[in-house]
Write a protein that holds these residues in place. Structure first.
Motif, mmCIF file in Angstrom:
data_model
loop_
_atom_site.group_PDB
_atom_site.id
_atom_site.type_symbol
_atom_site.label_atom_id
_atom_site.label_comp_id
_atom_site.label_asym_id
_atom_site.label_seq_id
_atom_site.Cartn_x
_atom_site.Cartn_y
_atom_site.Cartn_z
ATOM 1 N N UNK A 1 -21.518 -52.288 66.730
ATOM 2 C CA UNK A 1 -22.116 -52.333 68.180
ATOM 3 C C UNK A 1 -21.406 -51.236 68.852
ATOM 4 N N UNK A 2 -20.211 -50.593 68.635
ATOM 5 C CA UNK A 2 -19.613 -49.579 69.128
ATOM 6 C C UNK A 2 -19.793 -48.074 68.898
ATOM 7 N N UNK A 3 -19.159 -47.311 69.354
ATOM 8 C CA UNK A 3 -19.511 -45.844 68.913
ATOM 9 C C UNK A 3 -19.590 -45.286 67.868
ATOM 10 N N UNK A 4 -18.702 -45.921 66.723
ATOM 11 C CA UNK A 4 -19.027 -45.597 65.545
ATOM 12 C C UNK A 4 -20.390 -45.767 64.858
ATOM 13 N N UNK A 5 -20.840 -46.875 65.017
ATOM 14 C CA UNK A 5 -22.164 -47.264 64.267
ATOM 15 C C UNK A 5 -21.921 -47.921 63.116
ATOM 16 N N UNK A 6 -22.773 -47.603 62.201
ATOM 17 C CA UNK A 6 -22.719 -48.158 60.770
ATOM 18 C C UNK A 6 -22.184 -47.094 59.667
ATOM 19 N N UNK A 7 -21.207 -47.639 58.918
ATOM 20 C CA UNK A 7 -20.672 -46.424 58.017
ATOM 21 C C UNK A 7 -21.752 -45.983 57.079
ATOM 22 N N UNK A 8 -21.460 -44.771 56.881
ATOM 23 C CA UNK A 8 -22.380 -44.002 56.091
ATOM 24 C C UNK A 8 -21.852 -43.451 54.859
ATOM 25 N N UNK A 9 -20.619 -43.875 54.371
ATOM 26 C CA UNK A 9 -20.034 -43.579 53.438
ATOM 27 C C UNK A 9 -18.914 -44.811 52.975
ATOM 28 N N UNK A 10 -18.667 -44.941 51.662
ATOM 29 C CA UNK A 10 -17.280 -45.746 51.649
ATOM 30 C C UNK A 10 -15.936 -44.990 51.679
ATOM 31 N N UNK A 11 -14.948 -45.604 51.557
ATOM 32 C CA UNK A 11 -13.757 -44.774 51.973
ATOM 33 C C UNK A 11 -13.570 -43.760 50.813
ATOM 34 N N UNK A 12 -13.247 -42.554 51.237
ATOM 35 C CA UNK A 12 -12.995 -41.424 50.379
ATOM 36 C C UNK A 12 -11.497 -40.996 50.373
ATOM 37 N N UNK A 13 -10.924 -40.815 49.226
ATOM 38 C CA UNK A 13 -9.544 -40.346 49.194
ATOM 39 C C UNK A 13 -9.507 -38.757 49.594
ATOM 40 N N UNK A 14 -8.610 -38.543 50.185
ATOM 41 C CA UNK A 14 -8.394 -37.204 50.767
ATOM 42 C C UNK A 14 -6.878 -36.931 50.422
#
Length: 240
Positions: free
Chosen positions: A160-173
Protein backbone atom coordinates in the motif's frame (compact mmCIF):
# COMPACT_ATOMS: atom_id res chain seq x y z
CA UNK A 1 0.49 -5.46 6.53
CA UNK A 2 -2.75 -4.40 4.86
CA UNK A 3 -5.20 -7.20 4.19
CA UNK A 4 -8.23 -5.25 3.03
CA UNK A 5 -10.34 -7.30 0.65
CA UNK A 6 -11.14 -5.67 -2.67
CA UNK A 7 -14.77 -5.55 -3.74
CA UNK A 8 -14.09 -8.29 -6.27
CA UNK A 9 -11.43 -10.44 -4.64
CA UNK A 10 -8.53 -11.24 -6.92
CA UNK A 11 -6.86 -14.62 -7.06
CA UNK A 12 -3.55 -15.86 -8.37
CA UNK A 13 -5.27 -18.94 -9.74
CA UNK A 14 -6.75 -19.63 -13.15
CA UNK A 15 -10.41 -20.60 -13.49
CA UNK A 16 -11.37 -23.19 -10.87
CA UNK A 17 -11.50 -26.83 -11.84
CA UNK A 18 -15.14 -27.93 -11.78
CA UNK A 19 -15.15 -31.70 -11.63
CA UNK A 20 -18.25 -33.79 -11.96
CA UNK A 21 -19.17 -35.54 -8.71
CA UNK A 22 -17.38 -38.86 -8.36
CA UNK A 23 -17.79 -41.68 -5.92
CA UNK A 24 -15.13 -42.12 -3.29
CA UNK A 25 -14.33 -45.09 -1.14
CA UNK A 26 -14.43 -44.53 2.59
CA UNK A 27 -11.56 -46.53 4.06
CA UNK A 28 -11.52 -48.14 7.50
CA UNK A 29 -8.74 -45.82 8.73
CA UNK A 30 -10.81 -42.70 7.95
CA UNK A 31 -9.06 -41.91 4.69
CA UNK A 32 -10.85 -41.67 1.32
CA UNK A 33 -9.90 -43.07 -2.05
CA UNK A 34 -10.70 -40.93 -5.10
CA UNK A 35 -10.09 -42.69 -8.41
CA UNK A 36 -7.30 -44.78 -6.94
CA UNK A 37 -5.57 -42.01 -4.95
CA UNK A 38 -5.87 -41.98 -1.16
CA UNK A 39 -6.40 -38.69 0.68
CA UNK A 40 -6.00 -38.80 4.45
CA UNK A 41 -5.53 -36.92 7.69
CA UNK A 42 -5.27 -33.13 7.76
CA UNK A 43 -4.89 -32.95 3.98
CA UNK A 44 -8.25 -34.74 3.68
CA UNK A 45 -9.80 -32.36 6.21
CA UNK A 46 -8.57 -29.39 4.17
CA UNK A 47 -9.71 -30.97 0.89
CA UNK A 48 -13.23 -31.73 2.15
CA UNK A 49 -13.49 -28.25 3.66
CA UNK A 50 -12.85 -26.80 0.20
CA UNK A 51 -15.55 -28.90 -1.47
CA UNK A 52 -13.44 -31.98 -2.25
CA UNK A 53 -13.52 -32.94 -5.95
CA UNK A 54 -16.34 -30.47 -6.65
CA UNK A 55 -14.27 -27.54 -5.34
CA UNK A 56 -11.49 -25.65 -7.09
CA UNK A 57 -8.93 -28.32 -6.22
CA UNK A 58 -10.67 -30.92 -8.37
CA UNK A 59 -9.49 -34.52 -8.10
CA UNK A 60 -6.20 -35.76 -6.65
CA UNK A 61 -3.63 -36.96 -9.17
CA UNK A 62 -0.90 -38.12 -6.83
CA UNK A 63 -0.52 -39.95 -3.57
CA UNK A 64 0.53 -38.05 -0.47
CA UNK A 65 4.31 -37.69 -0.38
CA UNK A 66 6.42 -37.43 2.73
CA UNK A 67 7.64 -37.01 5.27
CA UNK A 68 9.73 -34.37 3.47
CA UNK A 69 12.36 -32.55 5.50
CA UNK A 70 11.46 -35.16 8.08
CA UNK A 71 8.14 -33.65 9.12
CA UNK A 72 5.94 -32.46 6.25
CA UNK A 73 3.59 -33.89 3.63
CA UNK A 74 2.11 -32.71 0.34
CA UNK A 75 -0.42 -33.93 -2.21
CA UNK A 76 -1.16 -32.76 -5.73
CA UNK A 77 -4.65 -32.01 -7.08
CA UNK A 78 -5.92 -30.70 -10.41
CA UNK A 79 -6.24 -27.17 -9.07
CA UNK A 80 -3.22 -26.92 -6.77
CA UNK A 81 -1.26 -28.62 -4.03
CA UNK A 82 -1.94 -29.06 -0.31
CA UNK A 83 0.97 -28.93 2.13
CA UNK A 84 0.82 -29.92 5.79
CA UNK A 85 3.16 -29.95 8.77
CA UNK A 86 2.29 -30.21 12.48
CA UNK A 87 3.61 -26.68 13.01
CA UNK A 88 2.02 -24.92 10.03
CA UNK A 89 -1.21 -26.83 9.40
CA UNK A 90 -2.63 -27.59 5.95
CA UNK A 91 -2.53 -24.89 3.26
CA UNK A 92 -3.21 -24.77 -0.47
CA UNK A 93 -0.70 -23.36 -2.97
CA UNK A 94 -2.06 -22.70 -6.45
CA UNK A 95 -1.88 -20.67 -9.64
CA UNK A 96 1.05 -18.34 -10.30
CA UNK A 97 2.15 -18.53 -6.68
CA UNK A 98 2.52 -22.29 -7.15
CA UNK A 99 4.53 -21.62 -10.32
CA UNK A 100 6.92 -19.42 -8.31
CA UNK A 101 7.02 -22.00 -5.52
CA UNK A 102 7.94 -24.68 -8.07
CA UNK A 103 10.71 -22.43 -9.39
CA UNK A 104 12.19 -22.28 -5.88
CA UNK A 105 12.04 -26.10 -5.42
CA UNK A 106 8.73 -26.18 -3.55
CA UNK A 107 8.92 -26.90 0.19
CA UNK A 108 12.45 -28.22 -0.19
CA UNK A 109 13.77 -24.77 -1.17
CA UNK A 110 14.35 -21.64 0.88
CA UNK A 111 10.65 -20.72 0.91
CA UNK A 112 9.87 -23.73 3.11
CA UNK A 113 6.26 -24.65 3.86
CA UNK A 114 3.28 -22.31 3.48
CA UNK A 115 2.04 -20.90 6.78
CA UNK A 116 -1.13 -19.34 5.35
CA UNK A 117 -3.50 -19.67 2.43
CA UNK A 118 -3.79 -16.83 -0.09
CA UNK A 119 -4.80 -13.55 1.60
CA UNK A 120 -6.54 -10.89 -0.50
CA UNK A 121 -4.92 -7.44 -0.39
CA UNK A 122 -5.69 -4.32 -2.35
CA UNK A 123 -4.76 -5.07 -5.96
CA UNK A 124 -3.78 -8.71 -5.54
CA UNK A 125 -3.03 -11.45 -3.01
CA UNK A 126 -0.22 -12.54 -0.72
CA UNK A 127 0.74 -15.91 0.71
CA UNK A 128 3.06 -16.38 3.67
CA UNK A 129 5.73 -19.08 3.73
CA UNK A 130 8.31 -20.01 6.34
CA UNK A 131 11.02 -18.16 4.43
CA UNK A 132 9.22 -15.24 2.78
CA UNK A 133 5.97 -13.63 1.71
CA UNK A 134 4.95 -14.15 -1.93
CA UNK A 135 3.07 -11.25 -3.54
CA UNK A 136 0.93 -11.54 -6.64
CA UNK A 137 -1.00 -9.04 -8.76
CA UNK A 138 -2.30 -9.25 -12.35
CA UNK A 139 0.20 -6.61 -13.46
CA UNK A 140 3.31 -7.92 -11.72
CA UNK A 141 2.95 -11.69 -11.33
CA UNK A 142 4.19 -13.61 -8.28
CA UNK A 143 7.40 -12.67 -6.46
CA UNK A 144 8.74 -13.46 -2.97
CA UNK A 145 10.04 -10.80 -0.59
CA UNK A 146 12.29 -11.81 2.30
CA UNK A 147 14.91 -10.84 4.84
CA UNK A 148 16.19 -7.29 5.22
CA UNK A 149 14.49 -6.19 2.01
CA UNK A 150 11.16 -7.38 3.44
CA UNK A 151 11.85 -5.43 6.63
CA UNK A 152 12.43 -2.28 4.57
CA UNK A 153 9.29 -3.03 2.55
CA UNK A 154 7.30 -3.28 5.78
CA UNK A 155 8.50 0.19 6.81
CA UNK A 156 6.91 1.54 3.63
CA UNK A 157 3.51 -0.05 4.44
CA UNK A 158 4.04 -3.07 2.21
CA UNK A 159 2.10 -2.99 -1.09
CA UNK A 160 0.00 0.00 0.00
CA UNK A 161 3.02 2.29 0.23
CA UNK A 162 5.12 4.07 -2.32
CA UNK A 163 6.90 0.90 -3.45
CA UNK A 164 3.74 -0.98 -4.51
CA UNK A 165 4.02 -4.63 -5.55
CA UNK A 166 7.35 -6.33 -6.29
CA UNK A 167 8.11 -6.71 -9.98
CA UNK A 168 10.98 -9.17 -9.53
CA UNK A 169 12.44 -11.50 -6.98
CA UNK A 170 15.58 -10.62 -5.06
CA UNK A 171 18.55 -10.45 -7.45
CA UNK A 172 22.15 -10.94 -6.40
CA UNK A 173 24.52 -8.13 -7.37
CA UNK A 174 28.17 -7.69 -6.55
CA UNK A 175 28.37 -7.01 -2.83
CA UNK A 176 24.67 -7.42 -2.05
CA UNK A 177 21.21 -7.69 -3.57
CA UNK A 178 18.46 -5.64 -5.19
CA UNK A 179 14.73 -6.11 -5.66
CA UNK A 180 12.56 -4.07 -8.00
CA UNK A 181 9.10 -2.79 -7.13
CA UNK A 182 6.46 -0.79 -9.00
CA UNK A 183 7.56 2.41 -7.27
CA UNK A 184 11.31 1.94 -6.94
CA UNK A 185 14.11 -0.44 -6.03
CA UNK A 186 15.40 -1.69 -2.68
CA UNK A 187 19.15 -2.27 -2.41
CA UNK A 188 20.87 -4.24 0.34
CA UNK A 189 24.44 -4.96 1.33
CA UNK A 190 25.93 -6.18 4.62
CA UNK A 191 27.76 -2.87 5.04
CA UNK A 192 24.88 -0.50 4.24
CA UNK A 193 21.65 -2.34 5.08
CA UNK A 194 18.47 -2.13 2.99
CA UNK A 195 17.35 1.20 1.52
CA UNK A 196 14.91 2.26 -1.17
CA UNK A 197 15.74 4.38 -4.21
CA UNK A 198 12.61 5.99 -5.66
CA UNK A 199 11.21 8.84 -7.71
CA UNK A 200 13.41 11.52 -9.23
CA UNK A 201 16.49 10.34 -7.37
CA UNK A 202 16.05 6.89 -8.88
CA UNK A 203 15.89 8.44 -12.36
CA UNK A 204 19.21 10.21 -11.79
CA UNK A 205 20.74 7.14 -10.12
CA UNK A 206 19.79 4.92 -13.06
CA UNK A 207 20.96 7.50 -15.60
CA UNK A 208 24.41 7.61 -14.01
CA UNK A 209 24.97 3.84 -14.11
CA UNK A 210 23.03 2.94 -10.99
CA UNK A 211 24.96 0.70 -8.60
CA UNK A 212 28.09 0.68 -10.76
CA UNK A 213 28.28 4.46 -10.88
CA UNK A 214 27.11 5.40 -7.41
CA UNK A 215 27.41 2.40 -5.10
CA UNK A 216 24.83 1.25 -2.58
CA UNK A 217 22.58 3.77 -0.83
CA UNK A 218 23.77 4.63 2.68
CA UNK A 219 20.32 5.66 3.87
CA UNK A 220 16.95 6.94 2.71
CA UNK A 221 16.32 10.18 0.84
CA UNK A 222 15.90 13.27 3.03
CA UNK A 223 14.78 16.85 2.54
CA UNK A 224 17.30 19.70 2.24
CA UNK A 225 16.81 23.44 1.76
CA UNK A 226 16.88 22.97 -2.01
CA UNK A 227 15.07 19.65 -2.51
CA UNK A 228 15.71 15.98 -1.75
CA UNK A 229 19.06 14.31 -1.22
CA UNK A 230 20.21 10.71 -0.93
CA UNK A 231 23.72 9.62 -0.05
CA UNK A 232 25.45 6.69 -1.73
CA UNK A 233 28.83 5.02 -1.26
CA UNK A 234 30.42 6.87 -4.17
CA UNK A 235 28.22 9.93 -4.66
CA UNK A 236 25.21 11.85 -3.46
CA UNK A 237 22.23 12.89 -5.54
CA UNK A 238 20.22 16.08 -5.15
CA UNK A 239 16.82 16.37 -6.78
CA UNK A 240 14.10 18.99 -6.82
Amino acid sequence: MAVAVAAAALTATAAPVQAAPTAFVQNADGSRSYGGYVVRGEILRCYVGLGAEQGFLGRPFSEESGPERGYGFRQSFQGGEVYWTPATGAHVVKGEILDEYRHENYNLGWLGYPVSDEIPVRGGVIQRFQGAVVYWSPATGAHPVRGAIMDRYAQDRWETGRLGFPTSGEQAVYGGAVQTFQGGDVYWSPATGAHAVVGGIKEVYDHFDGLDGNGFPLGEEYRTRTGWRQDFQDAYILFG
